[in-house]
Design a protein around this motif. Structure first.
Motif, mmCIF file in Angstrom:
data_model
loop_
_atom_site.group_PDB
_atom_site.id
_atom_site.type_symbol
_atom_site.label_atom_id
_atom_site.label_comp_id
_atom_site.label_asym_id
_atom_site.label_seq_id
_atom_site.Cartn_x
_atom_site.Cartn_y
_atom_site.Cartn_z
ATOM 1 N N SER A 134 34.384 -9.808 18.632
ATOM 2 C CA SER A 134 35.161 -8.655 18.138
ATOM 3 C C SER A 134 36.090 -8.117 19.217
ATOM 4 O O SER A 134 37.269 -7.848 18.974
ATOM 5 N N LEU A 135 35.523 -7.959 20.425
ATOM 6 C CA LEU A 135 36.345 -7.410 21.516
ATOM 7 C C LEU A 135 37.512 -8.344 21.831
ATOM 8 O O LEU A 135 38.639 -7.894 22.085
ATOM 9 N N GLY A 136 37.267 -9.658 21.791
ATOM 10 C CA GLY A 136 38.335 -10.615 22.057
ATOM 11 C C GLY A 136 39.435 -10.541 21.016
ATOM 12 O O GLY A 136 40.626 -10.517 21.347
ATOM 13 N N ALA A 137 39.032 -10.493 19.740
ATOM 14 C CA ALA A 137 40.027 -10.430 18.661
ATOM 15 C C ALA A 137 40.848 -9.145 18.744
ATOM 16 O O ALA A 137 42.079 -9.165 18.603
ATOM 17 N N MET A 138 40.174 -8.036 18.996
ATOM 18 C CA MET A 138 40.886 -6.756 19.012
ATOM 19 C C MET A 138 41.698 -6.574 20.289
ATOM 20 O O MET A 138 42.733 -5.912 20.280
ATOM 21 N N HIS A 139 41.233 -7.166 21.396
ATOM 22 C CA HIS A 139 42.037 -7.112 22.634
ATOM 23 C C HIS A 139 43.402 -7.773 22.390
ATOM 24 O O HIS A 139 44.447 -7.188 22.688
ATOM 25 N N GLY A 140 43.388 -8.974 21.822
ATOM 26 C CA GLY A 140 44.645 -9.679 21.565
ATOM 27 C C GLY A 140 45.524 -8.938 20.574
ATOM 28 O O GLY A 140 46.731 -8.776 20.783
ATOM 29 N N THR A 141 44.912 -8.466 19.498
ATOM 30 C CA THR A 141 45.684 -7.769 18.459
ATOM 31 C C THR A 141 46.317 -6.492 19.004
ATOM 32 O O THR A 141 47.509 -6.223 18.794
ATOM 33 N N ILE A 142 45.509 -5.705 19.702
ATOM 34 C CA ILE A 142 46.006 -4.417 20.198
ATOM 35 C C ILE A 142 47.085 -4.620 21.253
ATOM 36 O O ILE A 142 48.132 -3.955 21.232
ATOM 37 N N MET A 143 46.844 -5.543 22.185
ATOM 38 C CA MET A 143 47.826 -5.721 23.262
ATOM 39 C C MET A 143 49.175 -6.200 22.724
ATOM 40 O O MET A 143 50.227 -5.736 23.158
ATOM 41 N N ILE A 144 49.144 -7.124 21.772
ATOM 42 C CA ILE A 144 50.414 -7.698 21.301
ATOM 43 C C ILE A 144 51.072 -6.818 20.238
ATOM 44 O O ILE A 144 52.208 -6.372 20.397
ATOM 45 N N PHE A 145 50.346 -6.564 19.148
ATOM 46 C CA PHE A 145 50.978 -5.910 17.996
ATOM 47 C C PHE A 145 51.044 -4.387 18.122
ATOM 48 O O PHE A 145 51.867 -3.751 17.471
#
Length: 628
Positions: A134-145
């Motif tokens: 979860s943390l990995g998915a949300m880290h990528g999503t939050i940082m980029i989008f």
């Protein structure tokens, strides 16, 4: 619209604005249609999301460095809370932007406390494998989008672009306001997903089916949030394109546009054309999850020994095509605004014209076109066949050429320059080799043979982060230091800025270069124990601790930046209209900052190119675009 009709429109706008009644707090600061206020809203919101995404990564790095050891909650939450209190203290606890940000930092400390505790997420204080996902998915999503793109386009584009083209505002101010609020709703939905049963999305930022189709409720929230974020980007991109095409000042031909404006124009077209397929894909995946359709589910899918009844006829590969059709242009959505910012800073601080301005512009246009025909180089291992692989290998190699042209032009621009080493310039100078490493390490991933070995290893993470972190984020920091005087009428503290730069520069390389080494050794990404279970990673696993410590130390250096921003807003040295002695319109044609709605007392007329520095025979070493 002709330039004369634009002039009438703009004059009417200013006239109307001058006679407008005094705006109340809500219409002036919250639901404002002023592009500068909206730019600041984007900037503050995206910086907070960047900090949140960075914090998620720091929590993950504890697990990678010390797998199986309880997470030290207080050590992470306390500094964030102290930053919030300090921000409110500097702002005098009065109703202001600083106090608001301080409160938001306190709320973030509470959120991190929640994320780092709880038996479901952290049983006995130790991170659960599903929660790591979860943390990995949300880290990528939050940082980029939610972080980098809204900062580069929403914040800098909104604030700077209309000023640089001599426009009184965006073409559609209300649409502009709507774009921000839809973005904010999308971000809030993403944050709320941490609190739903099963937690936030845990299928990676790419959300590949079929895993994403059978994931927990958080994936549904992720999809809804993405629909909002994409809609926001589409509204913004239409507005940017119309504004640049229709609201340029008299005399501002296309080849007199600052490169920053060109970068925003190409980026807007990328957003407009690449995001709709992902939005459609997101809606289809949403239907698969909630309406029983099967767009991405293959026939005969069995989950935990039971046949999935609604599966059949779909294909997960379709999602990959639709996702990467957006996600590869997205890389240039990240990097082009960064290149635009760096170009402005380098031209000014070398006191020289930008070398090869036309080559840079044509290269940006070529990148925009080519970025739509390289997406499948992310998918070689799907077995697409040698012919189509060869096609995408070729297009991928071709698109590297214009990027090299731009980077080379920026490097040559430094030659023979009388360089001013202020903080913004340091970040700009660091951008060139850092993005260079990011670009060069991407070439092996564009070739099918080497990609088969490197795919899904830490090499990919290292390559991408060199493009985005010491590449794009360094450029965004440069832009903040650069345009801060135009924003506030004060300069940022140079000593604090240089501490921030050198600390970030060293730490970034200690974080990301070891990833390239680990990846070449074959260490896979998305392993919640950092690869401890695999013997082939034994020789490189010690680097996990090195990278984690570097990430935490880098967080400390960001405190210098946060303190600098709020201290400089209050105590920074007051500056003139044109602090950097620059040539472009935002510096030379506007009044003393902060600027009123309408931007210009008199709409400027442009007579010169954007980078006329050290012109032989001129009285001074810069010739503003609006000076006869």
């Amino acid at each position: 619209m002709s330039t004369s009709s634009h002039s009438h429109t703009a004059d009417a706008h200013i006239h109307h604005d001058a006679h407008h009644h005094e705006q109340g707090f809500w219409s002036k600061y919250v639901f404002s249609t002023d592009h500068k206020v909206i730019g600041i809203q984007y900037g503050v919101t995206s910086l907070l999301f960047l900090f949140l995404g960075f914090t998620l990564m720091m929590i993950m790095r504890w697990q990678l460095a010390y797998p199986g050891e309880p997470f030290p909650v207080i050590r992470f939450v306390l500094p964030i809370g102290i930053i919030g209190l300090l921000t409110m203290f500097v702002s005098g606890f009065k109703p202001s932007l600083g106090t608001t940000v301080g409160v938001l930092f306190m709320a973030m400390a509470a959120l991190v406390w929640y994320l780092a505790t709880g038996e479901e997420r952290m049983p006995m204080g130790i991170m659960a494998p599903e929660y790591y996902n979860s943390l990995g998915a949300m880290h990528g999503t939050i940082m980029i989008f939610l972080g980098v793109v809204p900062l580069g386009v929403g914040a800098f584009g909104n604030y700077v672009m209309p000023l640089q083209i001599g426009a009184p505002d965006m073409a559609f101010p209300k649409l502009n306001m709507m774009s921000y609020w839809i973005y904010l709703v999308g971000g809030i939905i993403m944050v709320i997903s941490f609190f739903v049963p099963g937690g936030a999305a845990n299928s990676g930022w790419t959300s590949y089916p079929p895993l994403s189709e059978i994931a927990t409720t958080g994936q549904t929230w992720w999809l809804v949030g993405m629909v909002f974020l994409i809609t926001s980007s589409l509204l913004g991109s239409v507005n940017f394109i119309v504004t640049i095409l229709q609201l340029r000042a008299k005399g501002l031909s296309f080849m007199k546009l600052p490169f920053f404006v060109w970068a925003q124009l190409v980026t807007s077209f990328l957003l407009l054309l690449a995001f709709p397929p992902l939005e459609a894909a997101g809606i289809l995946q949403l239907l698969d999850r909630v309406a029983g359709t099967s767009f991405f589910l293959p026939s005969g899918l069995v989950i935990s020994g039971e046949k999935l009844m609604n599966a059949g006829g779909g294909t997960p590969i379709l999602w990959q095509h639709l996702f990467w059709f957006l996600a590869h242009p997205e890389v240039y959505v990240l990097i082009l605004p960064a290149m635009g910012i760096i170009s402005e800073i380098i031209a000014n601080n070398t006191r020289k014209p930008l070398w090869g301005y036309k080559y840079i512009v044509y290269s940006a246009l070529f990148i925009g076109f080519m970025s739509f025909i390289v997406w499948a180089h992310h998918m070689y291992i799907t077995g697409m066949g040698t012919t189509i692989s060869a096609f995408f290998q070729t297009t991928t190699m071709i698109i590297s050429v214009p990027s090299i042209v731009i980077l080379t032009s920026l490097a040559i621009s430094l030659y023979g320059g009388s360089i001013r080493y202020n903080t913004a310039m340091l970040f700009a100078l660091a951008f060139i080799p850092m993005f260079g490493i990011g670009g060069l390490t991407g070439l092996p991933l564009g070739l099918a043979t080497s990609d088969l070995h490197l795919h899904d290893t830490y090499y990919v993470i290292g390559h991408f982060h060199y493009v985005v972190a010491p590449g794009t984020i360094f450029a965004l920091f440069a832009g903040i230091y650069w345009w801060f005087p135009k924003l506030t009428g004060r300069t940022m503290n140079e000593t604090l800025g240089k501490i921030h730069f050198w600390g970030s520069f060293v730490c970034m390389n200690f974080i990301f270069f070891p990833m390239l080494i680990q990846g070449m050794a074959g260490l896979s990404r998305r392993l919640y124990d950092g690869g401890e279970q695999y013997s082939h990673s034994a020789n490189v696993i010690y680097l996990n601790e090195v990278m984690s410590i570097a990430a935490w130390v880098m967080a400390i250096f960001q405190i210098f930046f946060i303190v600098n921003v709020f201290l400089s807003m209050k105590k920074g040295k007051k500056t003139t209209d044109n602090h950097w002695e620059a040539t472009t319109l935002e510096w030379s044609a506007t009044t003393a900052p902060p600027l009123a709605h309408g931007n210009f007392v008199t709409l400027p007329t442009v007579y010169h190119g954007p980078y006329e520095y050290s012109v032989p025979g001129a009285k001074k070493d810069f010739t503003p675009q609006n000076e006869k």
